[in-house]
Design a protein around this motif. Structure first.
Motif, PDB file in Angstrom:
ATOM      1  N   LYS A 280       2.712   6.017  -2.792  1.00 19.09           N
ATOM      2  CA  LYS A 280       3.464   5.934  -1.719  1.00 19.09           C
ATOM      3  C   LYS A 280       4.420   4.998  -2.097  1.00 19.09           C
ATOM      4  O   LYS A 280       4.267   4.153  -2.455  1.00 19.09           O
TER       5      LYS A 280
ATOM      6  N   ILE B 113       7.143   2.471  -0.847  1.00 17.23           N
ATOM      7  CA  ILE B 113       7.047   1.646   0.904  1.00 17.23           C
ATOM      8  C   ILE B 113       9.097   1.907   0.401  1.00 17.23           C
ATOM      9  O   ILE B 113       9.491   0.169  -0.298  1.00 17.23           O
TER      10      ILE B 113
ATOM     11  N   TYR C  70      12.101  -0.443   1.553  1.00 20.28           N
ATOM     12  CA  TYR C  70      12.583  -1.664   2.719  1.00 20.28           C
ATOM     13  C   TYR C  70      14.052  -1.621   2.519  1.00 20.28           C
ATOM     14  O   TYR C  70      14.684  -0.508   1.883  1.00 20.28           O
TER      15      TYR C  70
ATOM     16  N   GLN D 293      11.353  -0.439   6.739  1.00 17.00           N
ATOM     17  CA  GLN D 293      10.779  -1.893   7.360  1.00 17.00           C
ATOM     18  C   GLN D 293      12.244  -2.707   6.781  1.00 17.00           C
ATOM     19  O   GLN D 293      12.947  -2.685   5.284  1.00 17.00           O
TER      20      GLN D 293
ATOM     21  N   LYS E 103       7.655  -8.612  -5.317  1.00 19.00           N
ATOM     22  CA  LYS E 103       5.698  -8.124  -5.229  1.00 19.00           C
ATOM     23  C   LYS E 103       5.361  -7.299  -4.297  1.00 19.00           C
ATOM     24  O   LYS E 103       4.371  -7.331  -4.588  1.00 19.00           O
ATOM     25  N   ASP E 104       6.451  -6.548  -4.696  1.00 20.47           N
ATOM     26  CA  ASP E 104       5.481  -4.674  -4.280  1.00 20.47           C
ATOM     27  C   ASP E 104       5.991  -3.465  -5.240  1.00 20.47           C
ATOM     28  O   ASP E 104       7.143  -3.157  -5.183  1.00 20.47           O
TER      29      ASP E 104
ATOM     30  N   ASN F 112       5.029  -0.974  -5.696  1.00 15.23           N
ATOM     31  CA  ASN F 112       5.681   0.720  -5.327  1.00 15.23           C
ATOM     32  C   ASN F 112       6.610   0.257  -3.498  1.00 15.23           C
ATOM     33  O   ASN F 112       7.203   1.276  -3.424  1.00 15.23           O
TER      34      ASN F 112
ATOM     35  N   SER G 158       1.507 -12.228   0.573  1.00 16.01           N
ATOM     36  CA  SER G 158       0.710 -11.898  -0.693  1.00 16.01           C
ATOM     37  C   SER G 158      -0.690 -11.495  -0.483  1.00 16.01           C
ATOM     38  O   SER G 158      -0.975 -10.942  -1.297  1.00 16.01           O
TER      39      SER G 158
ATOM     40  N   GLN H 191      -2.226  -9.039   1.469  1.00 16.25           N
ATOM     41  CA  GLN H 191      -2.177  -7.474   0.477  1.00 16.25           C
ATOM     42  C   GLN H 191      -3.479  -7.829  -0.233  1.00 16.25           C
ATOM     43  O   GLN H 191      -4.219  -6.906  -1.090  1.00 16.25           O
TER      44      GLN H 191
ATOM     45  N   GLN I 201      -1.509  -1.494   2.001  1.00 12.21           N
ATOM     46  CA  GLN I 201      -0.690  -0.625   1.358  1.00 12.21           C
ATOM     47  C   GLN I 201       0.347  -1.473   1.353  1.00 12.21           C
ATOM     48  O   GLN I 201       1.435  -1.783   0.497  1.00 12.21           O
ATOM     49  N   TYR I 202       0.645  -2.021   2.569  1.00 12.85           N
ATOM     50  CA  TYR I 202       2.115  -2.667   2.594  1.00 12.85           C
ATOM     51  C   TYR I 202       1.724  -3.980   3.012  1.00 12.85           C
ATOM     52  O   TYR I 202       1.143  -4.358   3.406  1.00 12.85           O
ATOM     53  N   ARG I 203       2.953  -4.668   2.364  1.00 12.54           N
ATOM     54  CA  ARG I 203       2.353  -5.935   2.463  1.00 12.54           C
ATOM     55  C   ARG I 203       3.215  -7.259   3.511  1.00 12.54           C
ATOM     56  O   ARG I 203       2.952  -7.625   3.450  1.00 12.54           O
TER      57      ARG I 203
END
Lengths: 276, 312
Positions: free
Chosen positions: A146, A148, A150, A177, A191-192, A194, B147, B150, B156-158
């Protein structure tokens, strides 16, 4: 009051020729995108001109423009042009349309996590991603994960610019977000695995920048000095300074200096692109 | 004669001091009223149906509550505050679920079980947490806790409601802890003595005698904790992801009322519909925390007093 004391200070200096009897203060407020640049400018300028004090604060383009209209800042930094409604407000308050100064050029970079196999995206794909039509990376050649999203808070000039230029005026997907500041967006994407985010190219540390192409068939470009200056990178914009009236005295000297070769060199150093 | 004038000056001095102290007390009351009036005045165009957005369409209260989207800066602005209210409630409840058992447990420990020296370390330490700058807690949540959660839960969402609520719990724990602890230590010594005399163990006394007796105080503590969590801005602004989604899931991002005001107030054009809506949100926040405080106050006063005077 502040204005008055500046005028009084100037008058004193003029009358007695006392030199730096009173420091001249120039306040600068606005776009978080420009705030790094504005601070570097202020530092270098103050080092060479100890009689002038340049005070820089961020907050967002909207904040800066409101401050300009309310008379609480001398110079407003904005990463988008002033809206007509804002110019009208300035006119009713100060009977002036304001003066626009293009002070640098910026490419809006797309941030991706370093582990993301996707390297380039077209403007159409970006629009589909940020409006929520495409929600999985595999639809744009990535992993089956998925996406994400930002983005910036809606007080940011980058928010409005990206919406107008990339989303063609459509609204962001509600799942976007929003984070306070470009640095927070960069941090989140780093840090993400996706994540995708957008913002000034100057901030891009710890992440990779996606190459962007105008449409599916055209070549993809990374935001850098040549591509932004030549206009081949499809998402680039001017950064502005606004003042209420035609600048004079210390303000004029400062603004002229930012546009000089020396000032524009700082633009490149910070990671933005010179205007000429 | 001289004694008379002496008394007289004392009376004048007393009068001056009394009046000024009274004035100060009323000034703080006046501030609350003035803030309330100010917030309501700025939201007024919305309440009387005079607010219009840039395209000239009317913005009404019915639309605020029925629209599913919060998209105030748009070519077709929509001001759906339902998602924001839901977001605030979700994060607040999560923080209470995390904070209440922890703080009541800690309060029971320090009030009943802990030796004096332990109590003298733990109580001030938790109370220092109350004075901790919320922006620092928010920063900690954004960088570290997000973190951690998660990876722990494979989210899925931080940035999400759970992380935000857990971070918020750090701000709520000291409030619930302190007030619960006070309520427990304020109980008469006879409660413990009678219970122990009847052969109850220490933990039985704590759980079945002291805690029930202190219920009104604990309830008030939780209510005040709720108010604190509901109004907290910086922590949720940094840790929840701020996406206004109308969903009940706790692992997705949320946008709260307070974070919305915090993020958007500075940029908004004065007198605009967006401006009015933000003040209406402020009015909602104010009303919630005001009524919670009133209820908590009444609860402590009436119920607690009744219990101790034996009327209940």
């Amino acid at each position: 009051m502040k204005k008055f004391s500046i005028i009084a200070g100037c008058a004193l200096i003029g009358l007695f020729g006392m030199g730096a009897a009173k420091k001249q203060v120039i306040t600068v407020k606005g776009s978080d995108t420009i705030v790094i640049l504005a601070q570097r400018w202020a530092e270098s300028y103050m080092a060479a001109h100890p009689d002038v004090s340049v005070q820089v604060t961020g907050g967002g383009s909207g904040v800066g423009i409101s401050a300009l209209i309310n008379g609480t800042t001398d110079i407003c930094d904005a990463s988008r042009p002033m809206k007509n409604s804002e110019i009208d407000k300035l006119k009713t308050r100060f009977n002036s349309l304001g003066v626009e100064i293009k002070c640098a050029k910026d490419g809006i970079a797309l941030y991706l996590n370093e582990s993301n196999p996707v390297n380039e995206l077209s403007l159409d794909q970006l629009k589909a991603i940020y409006t929520g039509e495409i929600t999985n990376w595999k639809d744009v050649g990535g992993k089956d994960e998925k996406i994400i999203l930002y983005g910036r808070e809606n007080s940011s000039g980058t928010y409005v610019y990206f919406r107008d230029v990339v989303l063609k005026g459509s609204d962001y997907a509600p799942a976007t977000q929003t984070l306070p500041g470009t640095a927070a967006v960069v941090n989140a994407v780093s840090k993400d695995p996706n994540g995708i985010g957008y913002g000034g190219a100057a901030y891009a540390k710890g992440i990779k920048l996606a190459k962007v192409k105008k449409d599916a068939g055209s070549p993809a470009y990374e935001p850098n000095a040549e591509t932004v200056k030549a206009g081949t990178y499809p998402i680039s914009r001017y950064l502005y300074m606004y003042v209420r009236n035609k600048p004079t005295g210390a303000m004029k000297a400062y603004i002229d200096w930012t546009l000089s070769a020396e000032g524009q060199q700082i633009v490149s150093k910070v990671g933005y692109f010179p205007v000429n | 004669m001289s004694t008379f004038t002496g008394k007289h000056t004392i009376r004048v001095g007393e009068w001056v001091i009394e009046t000024s102290i009274r004035a100060i007390a009323f000034v703080s009351l006046a501030f609350i009223v003035l803030i309330f009036v100010f917030v309501l005045r700025e939201a007024a165009p919305l309440l009387i149906g005079k607010a219009t957005d840039d395209s000239g369409a009317a913005v009404t209260l019915a639309k605020l509550f029925s629209s599913p989207f919060w998209m105030p800066v748009s070519n077709h602005p929509t001001y759906g505050i339902a998602a924001l209210i839901l977001g605030s409630l979700k994060v607040t409840l999560i923080s209470l679920v995390v904070a209440t058992p922890l703080s009541i447990g800690a309060a029971l420990y320090t009030a009943v079980f802990a030796p004096r020296w332990t109590k003298e370390i733990i109580k001030p330490a938790i109370e220092i947490l109350a004075g901790f700058p919320s922006v620092v807690i928010g920063f900690f949540a954004l960088i570290v806790m997000a973190s951690f959660f998660q990876h722990l839960f494979g989210l899925q969402y931080r940035l999400n409601a759970l992380t935000g609520g857990a971070a918020l719990a750090l701000a709520v724990i000291p409030i619930i802890f302190t007030l619960t602890e006070d309520a427990l230590t304020a109980l008469p010594k006879q409660f413990t003595e009678a219970s122990v005399a009847l052969g109850a163990r220490k933990w039985e006394t704590a759980l079945f005698v002291l805690l029930p007796a202190a219920t009104p105080g604990v309830f008030a503590a939780v209510l005040l904790g709720f108010g604190r969590a509901f109004g907290e801005t910086m922590i949720v602004l940094m840790a929840t992801g701020n996406a206004a989604l109308l969903s009940l899931g706790i692992t997705g991002p949320v946008r709260t009322i307070s974070a919305t005001i915090g993020a958007e107030m500075a940029e908004v054009v004065f007198g605009d519909a967006h401006y009015n809506v933000l003040f209406f949100l402020g009015f909602l926040l104010f009303s919630v925390s005001f009524s919670l405080n009133v209820v908590a106050e009444l609860f402590i006063r009436k119920r607690l007093m009744k219990r101790f005077t034996g009327a209940a």
